[in-house]
Scaffold this motif. Structure first.
Motif, short mmCIF file in Angstrom:
data_model
loop_
_atom_site.label_atom_id
_atom_site.label_comp_id
_atom_site.label_asym_id
_atom_site.label_seq_id
_atom_site.Cartn_x
_atom_site.Cartn_y
_atom_site.Cartn_z
N SER A 33 -64.23 60.51 44.41
CA SER A 33 -63.75 61.89 44.55
C SER A 33 -62.24 61.99 44.73
N THR A 74 -68.36 59.87 47.54
CA THR A 74 -67.66 61.15 47.80
C THR A 74 -66.34 60.97 48.53
N ASN A 75 -65.97 59.70 48.82
CA ASN A 75 -64.71 59.52 49.56
C ASN A 75 -63.55 60.05 48.74
N LEU A 76 -62.53 60.50 49.46
CA LEU A 76 -61.41 61.19 48.82
C LEU A 76 -60.16 60.32 48.76
N PRO A 111 -78.06 51.93 55.62
CA PRO A 111 -76.76 52.55 55.32
C PRO A 111 -76.81 53.65 54.26
N GLY A 134 -68.15 67.84 55.42
CA GLY A 134 -68.49 68.88 54.44
C GLY A 134 -69.35 68.35 53.30
N SER A 135 -69.35 67.05 53.09
CA SER A 135 -70.10 66.43 52.01
C SER A 135 -71.50 65.99 52.46
N GLY A 142 -73.71 55.11 55.83
CA GLY A 142 -72.88 53.91 55.66
C GLY A 142 -71.46 54.30 55.26
N GLY A 143 -71.35 55.23 54.31
CA GLY A 143 -70.03 55.72 53.88
C GLY A 143 -69.33 56.43 55.04
N ASN A 144 -70.09 57.20 55.82
CA ASN A 144 -69.49 57.91 56.97
C ASN A 144 -68.90 56.93 57.98
N ALA A 146 -68.04 53.76 57.38
CA ALA A 146 -66.94 53.00 56.76
C ALA A 146 -65.67 53.83 56.63
N GLY A 151 -65.62 66.09 60.65
CA GLY A 151 -66.36 67.27 60.21
C GLY A 151 -65.98 68.46 61.07
N GLY A 204 -66.96 43.84 55.93
CA GLY A 204 -68.37 43.48 56.01
C GLY A 204 -69.19 44.56 55.30
N HIS A 372 -59.40 71.94 59.81
CA HIS A 372 -59.82 71.83 61.21
C HIS A 372 -58.61 72.03 62.11
N GLU A 416 -59.36 62.07 58.53
CA GLU A 416 -60.76 61.76 58.30
C GLU A 416 -61.06 61.21 56.91
N ASN A 453 -64.02 44.60 48.69
CA ASN A 453 -63.23 45.81 48.36
C ASN A 453 -61.72 45.56 48.36
C1 LIG Z 1 -66.72 68.25 49.00
C2 LIG Z 1 -66.33 67.16 49.96
C3 LIG Z 1 -66.22 67.47 51.30
C4 LIG Z 1 -65.86 66.47 52.22
N1 LIG Z 1 -65.77 66.80 53.54
C5 LIG Z 1 -65.45 65.84 54.44
C6 LIG Z 1 -65.33 66.17 55.82
O1 LIG Z 1 -65.52 67.31 56.25
N2 LIG Z 1 -65.01 65.17 56.68
C7 LIG Z 1 -64.80 63.89 56.24
O2 LIG Z 1 -64.53 63.02 57.06
N3 LIG Z 1 -64.90 63.57 54.93
C8 LIG Z 1 -65.21 64.50 54.03
N4 LIG Z 1 -65.32 64.16 52.70
C9 LIG Z 1 -65.07 62.76 52.28
C10 LIG Z 1 -66.34 61.88 52.16
O3 LIG Z 1 -67.49 62.66 51.94
C11 LIG Z 1 -66.52 60.99 53.37
O4 LIG Z 1 -65.48 60.03 53.39
C12 LIG Z 1 -67.88 60.25 53.43
O5 LIG Z 1 -67.94 59.55 54.64
C13 LIG Z 1 -68.09 59.27 52.28
O6 LIG Z 1 -69.47 58.91 52.26
P1 LIG Z 1 -70.09 58.27 50.94
O7 LIG Z 1 -71.50 57.94 51.19
O8 LIG Z 1 -69.81 59.13 49.77
O9 LIG Z 1 -69.25 56.93 50.85
P2 LIG Z 1 -68.53 56.30 49.57
O10 LIG Z 1 -67.53 57.24 49.05
O11 LIG Z 1 -69.53 55.78 48.63
O12 LIG Z 1 -67.80 55.06 50.26
C14 LIG Z 1 -66.78 55.29 51.19
C15 LIG Z 1 -66.32 53.92 51.73
O13 LIG Z 1 -67.38 53.35 52.46
C16 LIG Z 1 -67.64 52.03 52.02
N5 LIG Z 1 -69.07 51.78 52.22
C17 LIG Z 1 -70.09 52.56 51.81
N6 LIG Z 1 -71.26 52.00 52.20
C18 LIG Z 1 -70.95 50.87 52.88
C19 LIG Z 1 -71.73 49.85 53.51
N7 LIG Z 1 -73.06 49.86 53.52
N8 LIG Z 1 -71.07 48.82 54.10
C20 LIG Z 1 -69.72 48.76 54.10
N9 LIG Z 1 -68.95 49.71 53.51
C21 LIG Z 1 -69.55 50.74 52.90
C22 LIG Z 1 -67.18 52.04 50.57
O14 LIG Z 1 -66.88 50.74 50.12
C23 LIG Z 1 -65.96 52.93 50.64
O15 LIG Z 1 -64.83 52.19 51.05
C24 LIG Z 1 -65.63 65.14 51.76
C25 LIG Z 1 -65.76 64.84 50.41
C26 LIG Z 1 -66.09 65.84 49.51
C27 LIG Z 1 -66.22 65.48 48.05
#
Ligand SMILES: Cc1cc2nc3c(=O)[nH]c(=O)nc-3n(C[C@H](O)[C@H](O)[C@H](O)COP(=O)(O)OP(=O)(O)OC[C@H]3O[C@@H](n4cnc5c(N)ncnc54)[C@H](O)[C@@H]3O)c2cc1C
Length: 463
Positions: A33, A74-76, A111, A134-135, A142-144, A146, A151, A204, A372, A416, A453
Motif C-alpha cells: 500500500s 496493507t502496510n504503507l 499470525p 483503519g485497515s 502478525g502485520g499489526n 510487525a 488506531g 524473525g 489522530h 504508526e 526482509n
Molecule cells: C486504508 C488503510 C488504513 C490504515 N490504517 C492504519 C491505522 O489506522 N493505523 C496503523 O497503524 N496502520 C494503518 N494502516 C497500515 C497497515 O494496515 C498496518 O501497518 C498493518 O499493521 C499491516 O498489516 P498487514 O497484515 O497488512 O501486514 P503487511 O503489510 O502484510 O506486513 C507488514 C509488515 O509486517 C511483516 N510481517 C507480516 N507478518 C509477519 C509475521 N508473521 N512475522 C514477521 N513479520 C511479519 C511484513 O514483513 C511487513 O514488514 C492502514 C493501511 C491502509 C491501507
C-alpha cells in the motif's frame, strides 16, 4: 540449486497448490500500500501449518534466498515489497484463533488472523482488544505486531505493543524461539517479544502471538465539534489534554477532508467548518458524563461554534463512519495518494498544522489532513499523480520537509505506519548514527546472510 529443484523443495514443504510463480501472480505481490516502485519476487509460497512456516524460513536461509513475510500487504511503508528474485511467504492460511482465555484475559493466535475478525470474536466473549487500525477489516495481527500498528483508540488504550504479551517466532535458521508469557508480569531474560514488535519482518517470523485483552468500557459517548479556525481546533486539543481528560479517541479533519468526505457519502458534515474534532470518551457512566461535559466546555471556550453529542448508536456510527471515510474519500481525488504519519508532541500540533499549510502552498500541492490529533499523529495526505514527473519532484521535496519539520518539533518520522523502504533513508536524522549502527550490528548477528526482509528499516545491510 536450480530454480526447478528449489521449487520442488518448497513444494515438498507447502504443497504444489501453495506455490505461485506465474508472471501475473508475481506482479500481484510486487507492491503493497506504499507509493513505491514495484519489485517482483521469484516465488510466492503459502504455508498452511506452523511447521511448514519454519521450514520455509530454513530453506530460504540454507539457499541464501531473501524472504519477505506478508500478511495482508496493507502496510504503507513498503514493508512487503520483496527483494528482486526473492521469496514472498504469505501467512494468510495461518489464521486460527487458538485460545481466548476469559479468566486470565489473553488470547493466543496465529499470525494470519484478520484483526477485525479477532476483535469481533473477543467482543463476543464480552472482552475488548483495543488496537483498531483503519485497515482492520483486512490487516493481520502478525502485520499489526510487525508494524506496531496504532488506531483510533491509541490515545487512551495505547498501540499494539501494549497488548503483546508474547511472540513465538522462527529465527533465520528456522528454530522456534518462544518469548514472553501468559502471565501479567514476566521479567525473565531479554524482552525478545518486545524486540519482535515493530521489527517489520527483519528479525524473525512470527508463529504465534499471545495478546492481552481488557474489559470493555461500561459507557461510551461520541461527540463532534466544529471550528471556524484550524488553530482554534488545535488549541482545543491541547486544552483537553492539559485538563487531564484522556478521551479514548480524539480525531481531526481539515476543511478539505470534510468537503471530500461529504462528497463521498453525504454524511451531513458542515462543509463550511474549517476543522472538525471527533471525540469519544469512555469508562464508568458517571465519569463519562463528567468528561463529556468538560470536553464540551473546553471546545466552546476555544471557539467551537457547534458541538454535537451522539444520542444513540446510529448517530455514534455516523460520526465514526465519517472518520473512516476520510482516506477512501481523499484517495478518489487524484490517481496517487501519499499518506504520511509524521508525529509531533501534542502541544506542537498547531505548529505542525501551520507548517503543512505553508508546505502545500510553497510546493503547489493538494494536501488534505486528518488523523489522530490526540496522539500528535496527523495524516497529511498528498493527492497527486506520480506520472506527472514535475509535480512528483515537488511531492518528494514536500515529504522531506514534512519530516524535517516533525523532527525539528521534537517528533518522529512515523507514529504508526513504520519505516519499511519508504523512510529508511531518514532514520539517522531521528535516531543518530550510533543507534543505526547498533541496530545493524544486532541484525547482522541475528541474520548474518541478511535473509529476513532485507533493505527494510535500516536500508541495505550488506553493501
Ligand atoms: C486504508 C488503510 C488504513 C490504515 N490504517 C492504519 C491505522 O489506522 N493505523 C496503523 O497503524 N496502520 C494503518 N494502516 C497500515 C497497515 O494496515 C498496518 O501497518 C498493518 O499493521 C499491516 O498489516 P498487514 O497484515 O497488512 O501486514 P503487511 O503489510 O502484510 O506486513 C507488514 C509488515 O509486517 C511483516 N510481517 C507480516 N507478518 C509477519 C509475521 N508473521 N512475522 C514477521 N513479520 C511479519 C511484513 O514483513 C511487513 O514488514 C492502514 C493501511 C491502509 C491501507
Amino acid at each position: 540449486m536450480s530454480n526447478d529443484s528449489l521449487q520442488k523443495e518448497f513444494a515438498k514443504v507447502v504443497g504444489q497448490d501453495n506455490i505461485m510463480t506465474s508472471e501475473s501472480e508475481m506482479h500481484a505481490y510486487s507492491y503493497d500500500s506504499a507509493v513505491l516502485d514495484q519489485v517482483s519476487p521469484a516465488m510466492v509460497v503459502r504455508p498452511t501449518s506452523s511447521e511448514a512456516l519454519g521450514q520455509v524460513v530454513k530453506l530460504c536461509n540454507d539457499n541464501e534466498l531473501k524472504l519477505t513475510v506478508r500478511g495482508a500487504g496493507t502496510n504503507l511503508s513498503g514493508g512487503t515489497i520483496p527483494h528482486p528474485g526473492g521469496i514472498v511467504c504469505l501467512t494468510t492460511a495461518l489464521n486460527n484463533i487458538l485460545e481466548i482465555n476469559e479468566e486470565d484475559l489473553y488470547a493466543v493466535v496465529e499470525p494470519g488472523v484478520v484483526t477485525a475478525k479477532f476483535a469481533a470474536q473477543v467482543a463476543s466473549k464480552g472482552l475488548l482488544y483495543p488496537p483498531d487500525p483503519g485497515s482492520q477489516a483486512v490487516s493481520t495481527l502478525g502485520g499489526n505486531v510487525a508494524e506496531n500498528a496504532g488506531g483510533l483508540r491509541a490515545l487512551k488504550y495505547g498501540v499494539t505493543k501494549d497488548y503483546v504479551m508474547g511472540v513465538d517466532f522462527f529465527d533465520v535458521n528456522g528454530e522456534l524461539v518462544k518469548s514472553g508469557s501468559r502471565t501479567v508480569k514476566c521479567v525473565t531474560g531479554y524482552n525478545l517479544a518486545g524486540l519482535m514488535v515493530a521489527s517489520e519482518g527483519t528479525l524473525g517470523v512470527f508463529e504465534k502471538l499471545i495478546l492481552k485483552l481488557v474489559p470493555p468500557p461500561k459507557a461510551i459517548k461520541s461527540m463532534m465539534a466544529e471550528f471556524d479556525d484550524v488553530g482554534a481546533a488545535s488549541q482545543a486539543v491541547s486544552a483537553i489534554i492539559a485538563a487531564k481528560i484522556v478521551p479514548a479517541t480524539l480525531e481531526f479533519m481539515d476543511n478539505f477532508t470534510i468537503k471530500t468526505v461529504e462528497n463521498f457519502r453525504g454524511a451531513g458534515l458542515n462543509t463550511e467548518a474549517a476543522a472538525l474534532l471527533l471525540l469519544e470518551v469512555d469508562g464508568h457512566p458517571a465519569q463519562v458524563e463528567d468528561d463529556a461535559a468538560q470536553v464540551q466546555e473546553i471546545c466552546k471556550q476555544n471557539g467551537a461554534r457547534q458541538f454535537t453529542v451522539a444520542q444513540d448508536a446510529k448517530q455514534r456510527d455516523a460520526v465514526w463512519q465519517a472518520r473512516r471515510d476520510a482516506l477512501p474519500a481523499l484517495a478518489r481525488v487524484k490517481p496517487t495518494t501519499v499518506l504520511e504519519d509524521a508525529t509531533v508532541p501534542r502541544s506542537k500540533i498547531p505548529d505542525m498544522m501551520q507548517a503543512l499549510k505553508r508546505i502545500a502552498r510553497e510546493y503547489k500541492l493538494t494536501i488534505g489532513t486528518f488523523g489522530h490529533a490526540g496522539d500528535g499523529n496527523l495524516h497529511p495526505t498528498i493527492l497527486t499523480d506520480k506520472r506527472d514527473t514535475q509535480e512528483w519532484e515537488r511531492v518528494e521535496k514536500a515529504i522531506d520537509e514534512i519530516f524535517d519539520v516533525a523532527l525539528d518539533l521534537g517528533g518522529t518520522l512515523s507514529g504508526e505506519h513504520g519505516i519499511g523502504m519508504a523512510k529508511s533513508k531518514f532514520m539517522h536524522q531521528e535516531h543518530g548514527l550510533a543507534a543505526i549502527e547498533y541496530s545493524r550490528r544486532m541484525k547482522s548477528v541475528l541474520d548474518p546472510k541478511d535473509i529476513l526482509n532485507p533493505g527494510k528499516m535500516l536500508g541495505p545491510l550488506l553493501a
